[in-house]
Design a protein around this motif. Structure first.
Motif, PDB file in Angstrom:
ATOM      1  N   ASP A 244      -9.175 -22.323 -41.194  1.00  0.00           N
ATOM      2  CA  ASP A 244     -10.563 -22.767 -41.305  1.00  0.00           C
ATOM      3  C   ASP A 244     -11.413 -21.739 -42.050  1.00  0.00           C
ATOM      4  OD1 ASP A 244     -12.900 -24.476 -40.611  1.00  0.00           O
ATOM      5  OD2 ASP A 244     -13.465 -22.704 -39.427  1.00  0.00           O
ATOM      6  N   LEU A 245     -11.245 -20.478 -41.706  1.00  0.00           N
ATOM      7  CA  LEU A 245     -12.039 -19.433 -42.355  1.00  0.00           C
ATOM      8  C   LEU A 245     -11.685 -19.299 -43.832  1.00  0.00           C
ATOM      9  CD1 LEU A 245     -11.999 -16.634 -39.614  1.00  0.00           C
ATOM     10  CD2 LEU A 245     -13.896 -18.152 -40.223  1.00  0.00           C
ATOM     11  N   LYS A 247     -10.661 -21.674 -45.828  1.00  0.00           N
ATOM     12  CA  LYS A 247     -11.268 -22.799 -46.553  1.00  0.00           C
ATOM     13  C   LYS A 247     -12.747 -22.531 -46.805  1.00  0.00           C
ATOM     14  CE  LYS A 247      -9.757 -26.769 -45.364  1.00  0.00           C
ATOM     15  NZ  LYS A 247      -9.484 -28.014 -44.599  1.00  0.00           N
ATOM     16  N   ARG A 248     -13.432 -22.028 -45.789  1.00  0.00           N
ATOM     17  CA  ARG A 248     -14.863 -21.739 -45.928  1.00  0.00           C
ATOM     18  C   ARG A 248     -15.114 -20.583 -46.910  1.00  0.00           C
ATOM     19  NH1 ARG A 248     -16.430 -20.748 -39.933  1.00  0.00           N
ATOM     20  NH2 ARG A 248     -18.380 -20.021 -40.917  1.00  0.00           N
ATOM     21  N   PHE A 249     -14.231 -19.577 -46.855  1.00  0.00           N
ATOM     22  CA  PHE A 249     -14.363 -18.434 -47.765  1.00  0.00           C
ATOM     23  C   PHE A 249     -14.239 -18.889 -49.215  1.00  0.00           C
ATOM     24  CE2 PHE A 249     -12.471 -14.891 -50.167  1.00  0.00           C
ATOM     25  CZ  PHE A 249     -13.366 -13.869 -49.881  1.00  0.00           C
ATOM     26  N   HIS A 251     -14.971 -21.676 -50.396  1.00  0.00           N
ATOM     27  CA  HIS A 251     -16.141 -22.472 -50.764  1.00  0.00           C
ATOM     28  C   HIS A 251     -17.389 -21.597 -50.894  1.00  0.00           C
ATOM     29  CE1 HIS A 251     -13.706 -26.035 -49.628  1.00  0.00           C
ATOM     30  NE2 HIS A 251     -14.482 -26.638 -50.519  1.00  0.00           N
ATOM     31  N   GLN A 253     -18.701 -19.483 -48.645  1.00  0.00           N
ATOM     32  CA  GLN A 253     -19.508 -19.319 -47.440  1.00  0.00           C
ATOM     33  C   GLN A 253     -19.360 -17.913 -46.859  1.00  0.00           C
ATOM     34  OE1 GLN A 253     -18.906 -22.419 -44.524  1.00  0.00           O
ATOM     35  NE2 GLN A 253     -18.672 -23.996 -46.102  1.00  0.00           N
ATOM     36  N   ARG A 254     -20.439 -17.395 -46.296  1.00  0.00           N
ATOM     37  CA  ARG A 254     -20.403 -16.144 -45.560  1.00  0.00           C
ATOM     38  C   ARG A 254     -19.812 -16.394 -44.177  1.00  0.00           C
ATOM     39  NH1 ARG A 254     -24.363 -12.323 -47.362  1.00  0.00           N
ATOM     40  NH2 ARG A 254     -24.984 -11.873 -45.221  1.00  0.00           N
ATOM     41  N   LEU A 255     -19.016 -15.445 -43.709  1.00  0.00           N
ATOM     42  CA  LEU A 255     -18.301 -15.624 -42.446  1.00  0.00           C
ATOM     43  C   LEU A 255     -18.689 -14.546 -41.437  1.00  0.00           C
ATOM     44  CD1 LEU A 255     -14.727 -16.218 -43.929  1.00  0.00           C
ATOM     45  CD2 LEU A 255     -16.480 -17.944 -43.421  1.00  0.00           C
ATOM     46  N   GLU A 260     -14.940 -14.035 -34.396  1.00  0.00           N
ATOM     47  CA  GLU A 260     -13.607 -14.621 -34.548  1.00  0.00           C
ATOM     48  C   GLU A 260     -12.554 -13.669 -33.966  1.00  0.00           C
ATOM     49  OE1 GLU A 260     -13.034 -17.570 -35.675  1.00  0.00           O
ATOM     50  OE2 GLU A 260     -15.021 -18.055 -36.488  1.00  0.00           O
TER      51      GLU A 260
END
Length: 302
Positions: A244-245, A247-249, A251, A253-255, A260
């Motif tokens: 999940d992280l 995929k967001r990275f 795109h 996105q800040r995490l 986590e």
């Protein structure tokens, strides 16, 4: 019909031969590998040899880091003769007797260790009004140049067999070893030029595993000689993301990695290399509260 180039990703630690410009060496390697996209990480003069990291494909996104990195060289300084270029490619313009001792040499070298000011040479690719300095020099024009700060992290005497002085130098970006050799010669009262120059280190990359163009062209599987893209990033801490992280990275996105528990977060803030399933996704910047911001992403990442 235009030849179709391949998508090649990786880093080649080329042992550049004497007589080739960095760009000519890049073109030859690119042709051998049939690579679509490539770039080098800072020029070596044609008379110089040694480590020239070449970046292919996705690795070109990280080549700037090597442009900014410290460099290590071995050089042979010919005392007593000055040339108009500061190296063996130029014409001798002054000859003086050489009568120096090891003690005098060591005392002079100490003066060049640490932060120093260096005037860029006329025979360089620096530009003024859109024209390279070396073009002015070839027309017999000498321009006023402002001294620039550089740092000599290490300057070691490897040997002295008059009139040849062998040195090892680790320096900051923008340092001209030709100028360093000339300045050392002037400080010794006899003048000098570089007889030979070999680069042995760029950042964390060393001469170990360097490949010649001949080796590359004759190898049955030349692509196997490339180091992976993350060879350029070995000094950065690593972060492994879950599905999940990741995929967001990718795109952008800040995490919030602090929230986590499955992610091992490096202790220090700063740039990190980011992975998913052992594959490089790119680089990010780890900030306060363990917030990871994407920086440069690998387009071929899953």
């Amino acid at each position: 019909m235009k030849k179709v180039r391949d998508l090649v990703d990786g880093v080649l630690l080329l042992d550049k031969p004497v007589g080739l410009s960095s760009n000519d060496a890049l073109i030859k390697a690119k042709r051998i590998l049939n690579a679509k996209k490539a770039g080098h990480t800072g020029t070596l003069d044609p008379f110089a040899t040694g480590l020239l990291p070449l970046c292919f494909g996705e690795a070109t996104k990280f080549s700037q880091d090597l442009l900014e990195a410290d460099k290590t060289y071995e050089t042979l300084v010919h005392l007593g003769i000055k040339t108009n270029t500061g190296d063996t490619e130029g014409e001798a313009i002054e000859t003086r007797p050489v009568d120096v001792t090891i003690g005098q040499i060591e005392a002079v070298l100490e003066r060049f260790r640490g932060p120093i000011l260096q005037v860029p040479p006329m025979y360089s690719a620096l530009k003024r009004d859109g024209k390279a300095y070396y073009e002015y020099a070839r027309e017999g024009i000498t321009l006023e140049r402002e001294a620039r700060p550089v740092t000599i992290h290490r300057l070691e005497l490897l040997g002295y067999d008059a009139p040849f002085l062998k040195l090892s130098v680790t320096c900051s970006k923008g340092t001209y070893i030709r100028v360093l050799g000339e300045d050392i010669g002037e400080a010794l009262g006899c003048g000098a030029h570089l007889n030979a120059l070999r680069r042995t280190g760029v950042g964390a990359l060393t001469a170990d595993g360097m490949i010649t163009l001949d080796d590359l062209s004759q190898h049955a599987a030349p692509l196997s000689l490339l180091a992976p893209v993350d060879a350029l990033l070995s000094t950065f801490p690593s972060v492994e993301l879950n599905d999940d992280l990741a995929k967001r990275f990718l795109h952008g996105q800040r995490l919030a990695l602090g929230k986590e528990p499955s992610v091992a977060v490096p202790a220090e803030q700063g740039r990190v290399r980011v992975y998913h399933g052992g594959r490089l996704l790119g680089t990010g910047v780890l900030g306060e509260y363990s917030i990871l911001a994407p920086e440069r992403l690998i387009s071929t990442a899953p």
